[in-house]
Design an enzyme around this catalytic site. Sequence first.
Site, short mmCIF file in Angstrom:
data_model
loop_
_atom_site.label_atom_id
_atom_site.label_comp_id
_atom_site.label_asym_id
_atom_site.label_seq_id
_atom_site.Cartn_x
_atom_site.Cartn_y
_atom_site.Cartn_z
N GLY A 47 0.88 -1.23 0.11
CA GLY A 47 0.00 -0.10 0.15
C GLY A 47 1.04 1.32 -0.01
O GLY A 47 2.03 1.14 0.64
N GLN B 101 3.68 10.05 0.91
CA GLN B 101 4.62 9.11 0.89
C GLN B 101 5.28 9.62 -0.48
O GLN B 101 6.56 9.24 -0.37
CB GLN B 101 4.46 7.75 1.02
CG GLN B 101 3.97 7.38 2.41
CD GLN B 101 3.62 5.78 2.41
OE1 GLN B 101 2.64 5.29 1.97
NE2 GLN B 101 4.73 5.29 3.05
N CYS C 54 6.25 0.11 7.24
CA CYS C 54 5.86 1.23 6.62
C CYS C 54 7.23 1.51 5.54
O CYS C 54 8.30 1.86 6.18
CB CYS C 54 5.60 2.52 7.35
SG CYS C 54 5.30 4.10 6.50
N LEU C 55 6.71 2.02 4.35
CA LEU C 55 7.98 2.35 3.45
C LEU C 55 8.60 3.54 3.66
O LEU C 55 9.78 3.92 3.61
CB LEU C 55 7.46 2.33 1.96
CG LEU C 55 7.05 1.03 1.12
CD1 LEU C 55 6.43 1.14 -0.33
CD2 LEU C 55 8.20 -0.04 1.25
N HIS D 116 -4.11 1.46 7.63
CA HIS D 116 -2.47 2.14 7.71
C HIS D 116 -2.65 3.39 6.60
O HIS D 116 -2.02 4.37 7.01
CB HIS D 116 -1.82 1.00 7.19
CG HIS D 116 -0.28 1.47 7.18
ND1 HIS D 116 0.80 0.91 8.10
CD2 HIS D 116 0.58 2.26 6.52
CE1 HIS D 116 2.00 1.29 7.86
NE2 HIS D 116 1.83 2.31 6.69
N GLU D 117 -3.01 3.07 5.53
CA GLU D 117 -2.73 4.01 4.25
C GLU D 117 -3.60 5.36 4.70
O GLU D 117 -3.40 6.46 4.44
CB GLU D 117 -3.18 3.69 2.87
CG GLU D 117 -2.27 2.29 2.54
CD GLU D 117 -0.68 2.54 2.81
OE1 GLU D 117 -0.16 3.63 2.71
OE2 GLU D 117 -0.21 1.62 3.01
N HIS E 165 -1.98 7.71 7.02
CA HIS E 165 -1.02 8.48 6.32
C HIS E 165 -1.59 9.65 5.87
O HIS E 165 -1.00 10.73 5.84
CB HIS E 165 -0.51 7.94 4.98
CG HIS E 165 0.63 6.92 5.41
ND1 HIS E 165 1.96 7.51 5.72
CD2 HIS E 165 1.00 5.59 5.05
CE1 HIS E 165 2.71 6.61 5.99
NE2 HIS E 165 2.16 5.22 5.58
NI NI Z 1 3.14 3.49 5.65
#
Ligand code: NI
Length: 160
Positions: free
Chosen positions: A44, A49, A86-87, A128-129, A132
């Site tokens: 995701g 991000q 998380c990236l 999660h997304e 963000h």
């Molecule tokens: Ni993330």
Amino acid sequence: MSEIRIYPDPVLRKMSSPLKIIDSKAKKMIDDMTMIMYSYKGIGLAAPQIGISRQVIVVSSEHGLITLINPEIFESEGENTGEEGCLSLPEVSVNVSRSSNVMVKGVDLAEKEVEFEASGLLARVFQHEIDHLEGRLILDRLSRLKRGLIKSRLKKRSKL
Ligand code: NI
């Protein structure tokens, strides 16, 4: 291709605003997000991000790619704890408690209103997304003690 923004980049803390017009620029941004998500083997990604404060997420699900614009969780139930990464927080992996089932709505690339009922991993990824888009990271879902430990570890690393 844009670059992924890494904590503590301030853009990760901003509130995203709704995406009102899905024009070629918006579509290019979404293509970028999708390519980045796949190239980093993420499941995701949210627009902040890649440095853009807009309410857009992409999710790689078992049914294929989901692009959701202005997503909103309108129902949730249950609770379940699971490991998340998380990236934007490389090498951090923590247990996060989330709702186990969610109903999510938003708009797709064709500007059609869509709804998803999700459980398990997909429910977790949506939450999660969408976090963000509100400037929230997995760090904020931890106990204060755990958060302190991880933050000091990240700080040490950024000084190296
Ligand atoms: Ni993330």
